[in-house]
Design a protein around this motif. Structure first.
Motif, short mmCIF file in Angstrom:
data_model
loop_
_atom_site.label_atom_id
_atom_site.label_comp_id
_atom_site.label_asym_id
_atom_site.label_seq_id
_atom_site.Cartn_x
_atom_site.Cartn_y
_atom_site.Cartn_z
N ASP A 1 -24.75 19.96 -40.64
CA ASP A 1 -25.13 21.13 -39.85
C ASP A 1 -25.04 20.72 -38.38
N TRP A 2 -23.97 21.13 -37.73
CA TRP A 2 -23.71 20.68 -36.37
C TRP A 2 -24.65 21.29 -35.34
N SER A 3 -25.47 22.25 -35.75
CA SER A 3 -26.46 22.83 -34.84
C SER A 3 -27.80 22.10 -34.90
N ALA A 4 -27.93 21.20 -35.86
CA ALA A 4 -29.21 20.52 -36.08
C ALA A 4 -29.53 19.51 -34.99
N ASN A 5 -30.78 19.10 -34.97
CA ASN A 5 -31.22 18.04 -34.05
C ASN A 5 -30.48 16.76 -34.41
N PRO A 6 -29.71 16.18 -33.48
CA PRO A 6 -28.93 14.98 -33.78
C PRO A 6 -29.75 13.82 -34.34
N SER A 7 -31.01 13.73 -33.93
CA SER A 7 -31.84 12.62 -34.38
C SER A 7 -32.18 12.72 -35.87
N LEU A 8 -31.95 13.90 -36.47
CA LEU A 8 -32.25 14.09 -37.88
C LEU A 8 -31.02 13.93 -38.77
N LEU A 9 -29.87 13.73 -38.17
CA LEU A 9 -28.63 13.63 -38.94
C LEU A 9 -28.31 12.17 -39.28
N ASP A 10 -27.53 11.99 -40.33
CA ASP A 10 -27.14 10.66 -40.78
C ASP A 10 -26.21 10.03 -39.75
N HIS A 11 -26.64 8.93 -39.17
CA HIS A 11 -25.89 8.29 -38.08
C HIS A 11 -24.52 7.81 -38.54
N THR A 12 -24.42 7.32 -39.76
CA THR A 12 -23.14 6.83 -40.27
C THR A 12 -22.15 7.97 -40.45
N VAL A 13 -22.62 9.08 -41.00
CA VAL A 13 -21.75 10.23 -41.23
C VAL A 13 -21.24 10.79 -39.90
N VAL A 14 -22.16 10.99 -38.96
CA VAL A 14 -21.77 11.56 -37.67
C VAL A 14 -20.85 10.61 -36.91
N SER A 15 -21.13 9.31 -36.98
CA SER A 15 -20.29 8.33 -36.29
C SER A 15 -18.88 8.29 -36.87
N SER A 16 -18.76 8.55 -38.17
CA SER A 16 -17.44 8.59 -38.80
C SER A 16 -16.61 9.72 -38.22
N TYR A 17 -17.22 10.90 -38.13
CA TYR A 17 -16.53 12.04 -37.53
C TYR A 17 -16.21 11.76 -36.06
N ALA A 18 -17.18 11.18 -35.35
CA ALA A 18 -17.01 10.94 -33.91
C ALA A 18 -15.86 9.98 -33.63
N THR A 19 -15.70 8.98 -34.48
CA THR A 19 -14.63 8.01 -34.27
C THR A 19 -13.27 8.68 -34.40
N ILE A 20 -13.14 9.54 -35.38
CA ILE A 20 -11.88 10.27 -35.58
C ILE A 20 -11.64 11.24 -34.43
N LEU A 21 -12.68 11.98 -34.08
CA LEU A 21 -12.59 12.96 -33.00
C LEU A 21 -12.19 12.30 -31.68
N SER A 22 -12.86 11.21 -31.35
CA SER A 22 -12.62 10.58 -30.06
C SER A 22 -11.28 9.87 -29.98
N ASN A 23 -10.78 9.38 -31.11
CA ASN A 23 -9.46 8.75 -31.09
C ASN A 23 -8.34 9.77 -31.02
N TYR A 24 -8.51 10.90 -31.68
CA TYR A 24 -7.47 11.93 -31.61
C TYR A 24 -7.42 12.56 -30.22
N PHE A 25 -8.59 12.83 -29.64
CA PHE A 25 -8.65 13.54 -28.36
C PHE A 25 -8.78 12.62 -27.15
N SER A 26 -8.63 11.32 -27.32
CA SER A 26 -8.86 10.39 -26.21
C SER A 26 -8.00 10.69 -24.99
N VAL A 27 -6.72 10.97 -25.20
CA VAL A 27 -5.80 11.20 -24.07
C VAL A 27 -6.14 12.48 -23.30
N PRO A 28 -6.22 13.65 -23.96
CA PRO A 28 -6.55 14.85 -23.18
C PRO A 28 -7.94 14.81 -22.57
#
Length: 245
Positions: A110-137
């Motif tokens: 639930d991307w609207s939820a309080n970040p502190s309540l979300l699974d850090h490993t799950v969110v970090s997995s998405y973040a790594t993909i997101l940041s590597n794909y969008f790093s240049v723009p």
């Protein structure tokens, strides 16, 4: 448009060079997904630009009291460095994450939820993909200079920071990952005004162009599209002016 990804993503990847992988994720022994995410972005001048900028800002005095002087110094210094990252370089990284974090990436968030309540490993997995794909723009958006010579990484967040100082003067805030809400330290949720999320200016128009060119040229990873119900047009609408939600 949207806020610069890195500004909100500061809350996604908790980069701390003094921590071990186990300390960062709060486990006795990191699994292969956590190790893969932890190894992400060690080159501050390449696709690890995100990692480096997160670390610098996180360890400045910006978030506790909105210290823009410290923040501006970080952005100015990093944008003065050479930068090199290609789609293929980023792809090698996110494909490893997709493989080793398949279970984590299958978990609903639930991307609207309080970040502190979300699974850090799950969110970090998405973040790594997101940041590597969008790093240049994202780098090009942050380091683009306005007609007045101001870096967009500095200029674009001023309206948001002004609002935060009035609404939550005590600082220590967290943003929901969909950028719709800000959470106070006590967990209180406040909706961010649409005029801030959908702010359109010189920097916003440049960002839209950077992201449009990138997504038209390079295939968006399925994991990112999944967040937008596998709808490429919905993703592109996230980088529009006015913002399409």
């Amino acid at each position: 448009m949207k806020f610069l990804i890195f500004f909100v993503a500061l809350l996604i990847i908790n980069v701390n060079a003094k921590l071990t992988c186990e300390e960062n994720f709060g486990v006795s022994l990191c699994n292969e997904c956590q190790n893969e995410v932890w190894d992400f972005g060690r080159d501050p001048l390449g696709c690890g630009f995100y990692n480096h900028i997160f670390y610098k800002i996180e360890h400045s005095s910006f978030f506790p009291k909105y210290n823009l002087t410290a923040y501006n110094e970080v952005i100015t210094n990093l944008c003065s460095l050479d930068f090199s990252c290609s789609y293929e370089e980023g792809k090698k990284i996110w494909q490893k994450v997709e493989k080793k974090c398949a279970n984590e990436l299958a978990i609903y968030i639930d991307w609207s939820a309080n970040p502190s309540l979300l699974d850090h490993t799950v969110v970090s997995s998405y973040a790594t993909i997101l940041s590597n794909y969008f790093s240049v723009p994202e780098h090009n958006s942050i380091c683009h200079k306005t007609s007045e010579g101001e870096l967009c990484g500095i200029e674009a967040i001023k309206p948001l920071v002004d609002w935060l100082k009035q609404e939550i003067p005590e600082g220590n805030v967290q943003f929901s990952y969909d950028q719709q809400y800000v959470y106070k330290k006590d967990g209180t949720r406040i909706q961010i005004p649409m005029e801030l999320v959908g702010y359109c200016g010189e920097c916003g128009k440049n960002m839209i162009n950077e992201y449009k060119i990138w997504m038209d040229k390079f295939v968006v990873p399925d994991v990112i599209l999944k967040v937008f119900d596998n709808n490429l047009e919905a993703l592109k609408g996230y980088f529009s002016c006015p913002l399409i939600l």
